[in-house]
Design an enzyme around this catalytic site. Structure first.
Site, PDB file in Angstrom:
ATOM      1  N   LYS A 101      32.868   8.913  -8.546  1.00  0.00           N
ATOM      2  CA  LYS A 101      32.955   7.483  -8.219  1.00  0.00           C
ATOM      3  C   LYS A 101      34.279   6.920  -8.730  1.00  0.00           C
ATOM      4  CE  LYS A 101      30.920   4.587 -10.859  1.00  0.00           C
ATOM      5  NZ  LYS A 101      30.226   3.543 -11.615  1.00  0.00           N
TER       6      LYS A 101
ATOM      7  N   ASP B 299      28.767   2.006  -4.253  1.00  0.00           N
ATOM      8  CA  ASP B 299      29.998   1.461  -4.835  1.00  0.00           C
ATOM      9  C   ASP B 299      31.227   1.739  -3.980  1.00  0.00           C
ATOM     10  OD1 ASP B 299      28.387   0.607  -6.822  1.00  0.00           O
ATOM     11  OD2 ASP B 299      29.523   1.486  -8.470  1.00  0.00           O
TER      12      ASP B 299
ATOM     13  N   ASN C  34      27.479  -4.257  -7.300  1.00  0.00           N
ATOM     14  CA  ASN C  34      27.499  -4.100  -8.763  1.00  0.00           C
ATOM     15  C   ASN C  34      28.569  -3.074  -9.141  1.00  0.00           C
ATOM     16  OD1 ASN C  34      26.796  -4.497 -11.388  1.00  0.00           O
ATOM     17  ND2 ASN C  34      24.827  -3.429 -11.297  1.00  0.00           N
TER      18      ASN C  34
ATOM     19  N   ARG D 182      28.559  -9.361 -16.043  1.00  0.00           N
ATOM     20  CA  ARG D 182      29.450  -8.339 -16.631  1.00  0.00           C
ATOM     21  C   ARG D 182      30.822  -8.970 -16.877  1.00  0.00           C
ATOM     22  NH1 ARG D 182      28.718  -2.955 -13.100  1.00  0.00           N
ATOM     23  NH2 ARG D 182      29.943  -2.084 -14.815  1.00  0.00           N
TER      24      ARG D 182
ATOM     25  N   ASP E 162      29.470   7.232 -20.124  1.00  0.00           N
ATOM     26  CA  ASP E 162      28.435   7.336 -19.081  1.00  0.00           C
ATOM     27  C   ASP E 162      27.578   8.586 -19.272  1.00  0.00           C
ATOM     28  OD1 ASP E 162      29.247   5.010 -18.005  1.00  0.00           O
ATOM     29  OD2 ASP E 162      30.379   5.888 -16.348  1.00  0.00           O
TER      30      ASP E 162
ATOM     31  N   GLU F  35      25.704  -1.524 -16.136  1.00  0.00           N
ATOM     32  CA  GLU F  35      24.792  -1.979 -15.095  1.00  0.00           C
ATOM     33  C   GLU F  35      23.625  -2.759 -15.684  1.00  0.00           C
ATOM     34  OE1 GLU F  35      26.593   0.599 -14.994  1.00  0.00           O
ATOM     35  OE2 GLU F  35      26.989   1.294 -12.948  1.00  0.00           O
TER      36      GLU F  35
ATOM     37  N   HIS G 140      21.525   3.433 -11.897  1.00  0.00           N
ATOM     38  CA  HIS G 140      21.462   4.815 -11.408  1.00  0.00           C
ATOM     39  C   HIS G 140      21.364   5.835 -12.534  1.00  0.00           C
ATOM     40  CE1 HIS G 140      26.121   5.076 -11.715  1.00  0.00           C
ATOM     41  NE2 HIS G 140      25.706   3.999 -12.340  1.00  0.00           N
ATOM     42  N   ARG G 141      22.102   5.601 -13.600  1.00  0.00           N
ATOM     43  CA  ARG G 141      22.116   6.626 -14.662  1.00  0.00           C
ATOM     44  C   ARG G 141      20.804   6.672 -15.425  1.00  0.00           C
ATOM     45  NH1 ARG G 141      26.530   8.806 -13.764  1.00  0.00           N
ATOM     46  NH2 ARG G 141      28.372   7.587 -13.239  1.00  0.00           N
TER      47      ARG G 141
ATOM     48  N   LYS H  85      23.924   4.282  -6.048  1.00  0.00           N
ATOM     49  CA  LYS H  85      25.217   3.789  -6.557  1.00  0.00           C
ATOM     50  C   LYS H  85      26.247   4.914  -6.657  1.00  0.00           C
ATOM     51  CE  LYS H  85      26.902   1.034 -10.475  1.00  0.00           C
ATOM     52  NZ  LYS H  85      27.789   0.115  -9.797  1.00  0.00           N
TER      53      LYS H  85
ATOM     54  N   THR I 232     -11.759  13.893  14.963  1.00  0.00           N
ATOM     55  CA  THR I 232     -10.702  13.521  15.904  1.00  0.00           C
ATOM     56  C   THR I 232     -10.523  12.007  16.001  1.00  0.00           C
ATOM     57  OG1 THR I 232     -11.300  15.468  17.158  1.00  0.00           O
ATOM     58  CG2 THR I 232     -10.031  13.802  18.327  1.00  0.00           C
ATOM     59  N   ALA I 233      -9.280  11.593  16.007  1.00  0.00           N
ATOM     60  CA  ALA I 233      -8.888  10.196  16.218  1.00  0.00           C
ATOM     61  C   ALA I 233      -9.442   9.245  15.163  1.00  0.00           C
ATOM     62  CB  ALA I 233      -9.282   9.733  17.624  1.00  0.00           C
TER      63      ALA I 233
ATOM     64  N   THR J 162      -2.130   9.089  11.109  1.00  0.00           N
ATOM     65  CA  THR J 162      -1.481   7.807  10.823  1.00  0.00           C
ATOM     66  C   THR J 162      -1.510   7.529   9.322  1.00  0.00           C
ATOM     67  OG1 THR J 162      -2.306   7.046  12.949  1.00  0.00           O
ATOM     68  CG2 THR J 162      -1.519   5.354  11.419  1.00  0.00           C
TER      69      THR J 162
HETATM   70  N1  LIG Z   1      -7.459   2.072  10.589  1.00  0.00           N
HETATM   71  C1  LIG Z   1      -7.101   2.020  11.854  1.00  0.00           C
HETATM   72  N2  LIG Z   1      -7.355   0.940  12.577  1.00  0.00           N
HETATM   73  C2  LIG Z   1      -6.999   0.878  13.862  1.00  0.00           C
HETATM   74  N3  LIG Z   1      -6.375   1.874  14.524  1.00  0.00           N
HETATM   75  C3  LIG Z   1      -6.074   2.965  13.846  1.00  0.00           C
HETATM   76  C4  LIG Z   1      -6.436   3.104  12.498  1.00  0.00           C
HETATM   77  N4  LIG Z   1      -5.989   4.300  12.074  1.00  0.00           N
HETATM   78  C5  LIG Z   1      -5.414   4.878  13.159  1.00  0.00           C
HETATM   79  N5  LIG Z   1      -5.468   4.067  14.218  1.00  0.00           N
HETATM   80  C6  LIG Z   1      -4.969   4.359  15.545  1.00  0.00           C
HETATM   81  O1  LIG Z   1      -5.836   5.319  16.109  1.00  0.00           O
HETATM   82  C7  LIG Z   1      -5.115   6.216  16.916  1.00  0.00           C
HETATM   83  C8  LIG Z   1      -5.447   7.647  16.477  1.00  0.00           C
HETATM   84  O2  LIG Z   1      -4.925   7.846  15.174  1.00  0.00           O
HETATM   85  P1  LIG Z   1      -4.371   9.242  14.699  1.00  0.00           P
HETATM   86  O3  LIG Z   1      -3.598   9.882  15.773  1.00  0.00           O
HETATM   87  O4  LIG Z   1      -3.720   8.984  13.393  1.00  0.00           O
HETATM   88  O5  LIG Z   1      -5.726  10.007  14.478  1.00  0.00           O
HETATM   89  P2  LIG Z   1      -5.984  11.492  14.022  1.00  0.00           P
HETATM   90  O6  LIG Z   1      -7.247  11.461  13.246  1.00  0.00           O
HETATM   91  O7  LIG Z   1      -4.814  12.064  13.374  1.00  0.00           O
HETATM   92  O8  LIG Z   1      -6.223  12.168  15.419  1.00  0.00           O
HETATM   93  P3  LIG Z   1      -6.245  13.718  15.816  1.00  0.00           P
HETATM   94  O9  LIG Z   1      -7.316  14.333  15.028  1.00  0.00           O
HETATM   95  O10 LIG Z   1      -6.544  13.749  17.250  1.00  0.00           O
HETATM   96  O11 LIG Z   1      -4.892  14.259  15.486  1.00  0.00           O
HETATM   97  C9  LIG Z   1      -3.655   5.845  16.765  1.00  0.00           C
HETATM   98  O12 LIG Z   1      -3.257   5.096  17.886  1.00  0.00           O
HETATM   99  C10 LIG Z   1      -3.614   4.995  15.529  1.00  0.00           C
HETATM  100  O13 LIG Z   1      -2.597   4.018  15.579  1.00  0.00           O
HETATM  101  N1  LIG Z   2      -6.747  21.816   9.542  1.00  0.00           N
HETATM  102  C1  LIG Z   2      -7.046  21.853  10.850  1.00  0.00           C
HETATM  103  C2  LIG Z   2      -6.380  21.058  11.759  1.00  0.00           C
HETATM  104  C3  LIG Z   2      -6.699  21.126  13.072  1.00  0.00           C
HETATM  105  N2  LIG Z   2      -7.637  21.973  13.469  1.00  0.00           N
HETATM  106  C4  LIG Z   2      -7.981  22.128  14.876  1.00  0.00           C
HETATM  107  C5  LIG Z   2      -9.187  21.348  15.270  1.00  0.00           C
HETATM  108  C6  LIG Z   2      -8.657  20.190  16.055  1.00  0.00           C
HETATM  109  O1  LIG Z   2      -9.553  19.804  17.077  1.00  0.00           O
HETATM  110  C7  LIG Z   2      -7.337  20.706  16.603  1.00  0.00           C
HETATM  111  C8  LIG Z   2      -6.268  19.668  16.765  1.00  0.00           C
HETATM  112  O2  LIG Z   2      -6.133  18.934  15.553  1.00  0.00           O
HETATM  113  P1  LIG Z   2      -5.504  17.470  15.514  1.00  0.00           P
HETATM  114  O3  LIG Z   2      -4.065  17.625  15.854  1.00  0.00           O
HETATM  115  O4  LIG Z   2      -6.214  16.659  16.511  1.00  0.00           O
HETATM  116  O5  LIG Z   2      -5.686  16.995  14.120  1.00  0.00           O
HETATM  117  O6  LIG Z   2      -6.898  21.679  15.681  1.00  0.00           O
HETATM  118  C9  LIG Z   2      -8.312  22.735  12.557  1.00  0.00           C
HETATM  119  O7  LIG Z   2      -9.201  23.493  12.912  1.00  0.00           O
HETATM  120  N3  LIG Z   2      -7.985  22.663  11.271  1.00  0.00           N
END
Ligand SMILES: Nc1ncnc2c1ncn2[C@@H]1O[C@H](COP(=O)(O)OP(=O)(O)OP(=O)(O)O)[C@@H](O)[C@H]1O
Ligand SMILES: Nc1ccn([C@H]2C[C@H](O)[C@@H](COP(=O)(O)O)O2)c(=O)n1
Length: 665
Positions: free
Chosen positions: A25, A52, A94, A124, A323, A351, A398-399, A426, A455-456, A461
């Site tokens: 620096k 910096d 800074n 400073r 430093d 700092e 930073h330090r 920094k 699933t889902a 997320t």
């Molecule tokens: N708490 C929440 N409230 C509302 N929507 C949510 C919530 N958590 C996740 N979502 C939405 O739900 C959808 C599915 O989420 P995500 O892909 O994270 O699920 P997942 O469990 O990882 O699915 P998969 O098992 O298929 O990979 C996404 O569009 C996400 O934005």
């Molecule tokens: N640890 C894991 C992760 C995923 N799988 C399998 C089963 C699910 O249906 C598929 C896809 O997973 P996702 O991407 O939707 O989370 O993969 C599993 O057996 N074990």
């Protein structure tokens, strides 16, 4: 860089390997100003890219200097001391290495300038420099408190006959600022006389050394009188290379002294700076050697190994390495007695008040600390039981952040939390990445948060946000099954038990790699291709084959790297990381999950019906839960979270609260 609110360092066990450090620096900002004020074009190699240097570059551009940047190479077309823009407001953050020299240079050249910084910069002191410049006839007003930035500069009426007196016992940057500015107006010999004992002399040596590179030979009589010869002119040296930062090297020198080897390697090799560096902080080496480090050096490299252990306590005048001496205060935690670091009054005006900060934070770890106006004495924690896990406040310094990372090597194996880790920007934005590239931890100590569920349910997320907030790695384990299903389908291999061995053979040959949130199969980005509903169903099918699961175990476990991991899937908590300290089983009603997936697909322009989606996800869950190996189910010690009625933010906060409740700080 880690931009998280805090970074938890698990207990670190060993360190070995090579690191290339960012540019100094002190050299970077001096070279930038000299290049901007000189005649000719300067190409600067290995310039430090940090907060910096960034404020300095912005200031130079604002003043009308042409700056071309390409990676670590910066080309500056010098202004020859004449500013195209003689009226500007400059914000200097800074950065003392920008504020002091720019004040002097702009004050002697003259114009209508305002120089300000962050609130701490306005605490400073700069009064001694302003007093010296006023003796010369510079017009400078304080816009806030007398003696401190912000400043307003006007047109000077220069009187160069009498020697200029400047105090040298508060900050050597005042003298540096004058030395770099006065060649711009050296129509006759200009004499600077230092009042009081000059501190941090090595920094003045850097200044004199660099001035010589830019064509100005300053005459020095002891450390009391400096003469800029009449007719001196700053001339570009053409190309100039910035050495790696010797102060930054102190953390890795200490690391070599503290740690035993790893992965068949011994010691830490530092690239970019050697024992013959022009930077004063290189003399930290001597202090580290006195504490026990074994150091070898060659052209532009250092190699450090543990020598004496425990380290030897030292009593040292640290005026020459202000430093880097902060690093000694943390090494003192591993010493065989009380370490006394003296003559460090300048720490109080850096700092933050570094003596107070170091004392407070070292005590949190269990050390006994005595502080005085210009010294600090550190006695290590009493035995293993004396060490305490601590959350280190970093004071936007930073330090403080970097040197306290070394406390994670404590023998008691307690974790250390570094608050606001991004303050390292920094001088060393990628400090923690560099640390993790050479440090290792006992795998069992690397934290893992598992997020499993149907699933889902929002696993991906939730897990991605948790990883981002904690600065941890992220494993989307489902993507591995999805890629396997995709590759098998493309290879026309039916996803049937009879083809299990063929699918495993294919999987083992797949060139999968991850880049941030993108997943690549050889040179194809398959991130979108694996996200279709069909790919999800195919993944579910291949995931039921025991040999496929077995083939993916090591790959998944290899994601467990410093500083930690958040892993989402179906069997993260039950099979892959059964000893994880936090396992979350995330659920939501089938109706809710179908609706979320529906919205997700529609928003991507993919047609779907709610009923079909619900039927598909229930079929997928049934297959995932009923398979013989690693079926979807909560681990016995999992915490259940039904997020049907929770927002993503609320789910994240719930899990972060669970995680925090398990921490010792
Ligand atoms: N708490 C929440 N409230 C509302 N929507 C949510 C919530 N958590 C996740 N979502 C939405 O739900 C959808 C599915 O989420 P995500 O892909 O994270 O699920 P997942 O469990 O990882 O699915 P998969 O098992 O298929 O990979 C996404 O569009 C996400 O934005
Ligand atoms: N640890 C894991 C992760 C995923 N799988 C399998 C089963 C699910 O249906 C598929 C896809 O997973 P996702 O991407 O939707 O989370 O993969 C599993 O057996 N074990």
């Amino acid at each position: 860089m880690f931009s998280t609110a805090f970074l938890d360092l698990p207990p670190l066990a060993h360190a070995a390997g090579a690191v290339t450090l960012p540019g100094s620096k002190s050299i970077s900002n001096r070279v930038l100003l000299l290049a901007a004020m000189s005649e000719g074009t300067t190409t600067i190699h290995d310039l430090l890219d940090s907060d910096d240097t960034r404020v300095m570059l912005i200031a130079l551009r604002t003043l009308g200097c042409a700056v071309e940047q390409s990676g670590a190479i910066v080309k500056i077309t010098g202004l020859g001391g004449k500013l195209p823009n003689d009226s500007a407001k400059l914000f200097l953050g800074n950065a003392g290495t920008a504020m002091r020299p720019l004040t002097a240079a702009l004050a002697v050249v003259g114009g209508d300038f305002e120089l300000s910084g962050v609130p701490r910069m306005h605490e400073r002191p700069i009064g001694d420099l302003v007093d010296a410049l006023r003796q010369l006839g510079c017009a400078i007003d304080y816009l806030g408190n007398e003696g401190y930035p912000p400043l307003k500069l006007g047109a000077p009426a220069l009187q160069l006959d009498a020697p200029i007196k400047v105090r040298g016992d508060v900050s050597s940057q005042f003298l540096t600022a004058l030395l770099m500015a006065l060649p711009l107006v050296a129509t006759k010999d200009i004499v600077i006389e230092v009042v009081g004992e000059l501190i941090s002399r090595p920094y003045i040596e850097i200044t004199l050394n660099l001035l010589a590179r830019f064509g100005v030979q300053v005459r020095r009589d002891d450390w009391e009188r400096f003469t800029i010869p009449a007719g001196a002119k700053l001339r570009s040296p053409g190309d100039i290379h910035v050495e790696a930062d010797a102060s930054s090297a102190s953390y890795f020198i200490a690391l070599g002294a503290l740690s035993t080897g790893a992965n068949g390697h011994n010691g830490i090799k530092i690239q970019g700076v050697g024992a013959d560096s022009i930077q004063g902080d290189i003399r930290f080496m001597e202090a580290a050697q006195a504490m026990g480090a074994k150091i070898e050096s060659g052209p532009n490299w250092l190699h450090i190994q543990r020598g004496a252990w425990p380290l030897k306590a030292i009593d040292l005048d640290c005026n020459h390495i202000p430093d880097a001496a902060m690093t000694l205060a943390v090494m003192a935690l591993y010493a065989d007695g009380t370490t006394n670091l003296r003559n460090i009054a300048s720490w109080r005006v850096k700092e933050t008040d570094r003596i107070a900060a170091m004392a407070t934070e070292l005590r949190k770890l269990g050390a006994t600390v005595v502080e005085g106006q210009d010294y600090i004495q550190v006695t290590p924690p009493a035995g293993m039981a004396g060490w305490k896990a601590a959350s280190i406040h970093t004071y936007d310094d930073h330090r403080v952040a970097m040197c306290f990372s070394l406390a994670a090597f404590n023998p008691a194996q307690v974790p250390v939390r570094i608050e606001d880790p991004k303050c390292v920007a920094k001088t060393f934005p990628d400090y923690f990445e560099a640390l993790f590239s050479v440090a290792t931890a006992d795998t069992r100590n690397i934290p893992v948060i598992c997020v499993d569920g149907p699933t889902a349910s929002g696993k991906g997320t939730l897990a991605a946000v948790l990883a981002e907030k904690l600065g941890y790695h992220f494993l989307d384990s489902g993507s591995l099954y999805r890629i396997t299903g995709l590759a098998a389908s493309r290879a026309d291999i039916a996803l049937e038990a009879a083809n299990e061995a063929a699918i495993v053979a294919l999987l083992q040959s797949l060139p999968i790699h991850f880049e941030g949130s993108h997943i690549w199969l050889a040179d194809e980005d398959v991130s979108d291709a694996i996200r279709t509903e069909e790919a999800g169903m195919n993944a579910s099918k291949v995931s039921a084959f025991p040999a496929v699961r077995a083939a993916l175990i090591d790959l998944q476990r290899n994601f467990r790297k410093l500083p930690g991991l958040v892993a989402d899937g179906r069997d993260m908590g039950t099979v892959i990381f059964p000893e994880a300290p936090l396992k979350v089983y995330l659920t939501a009603s089938a109706a809710c999950r179908a609706e979320r997936r529906h919205k997700q697909l529609i928003s991507k322009g993919i047609p779907a019906t709610l009923d079909d989606l619900r039927a598909d996800l229930e079929a997928r869950d049934a297959r995932d839960s009923s398979r013989t190996v690693a079926p979807l189910k909560p681990a016995q010690d999992a915490l259940l979270l039904d997020n049907s009625d929770l927002t993503v933010e609320a789910s994240v906060q719930t899990v972060l609260d669970w995680w925090q409740s398990k921490q010792p700080f």
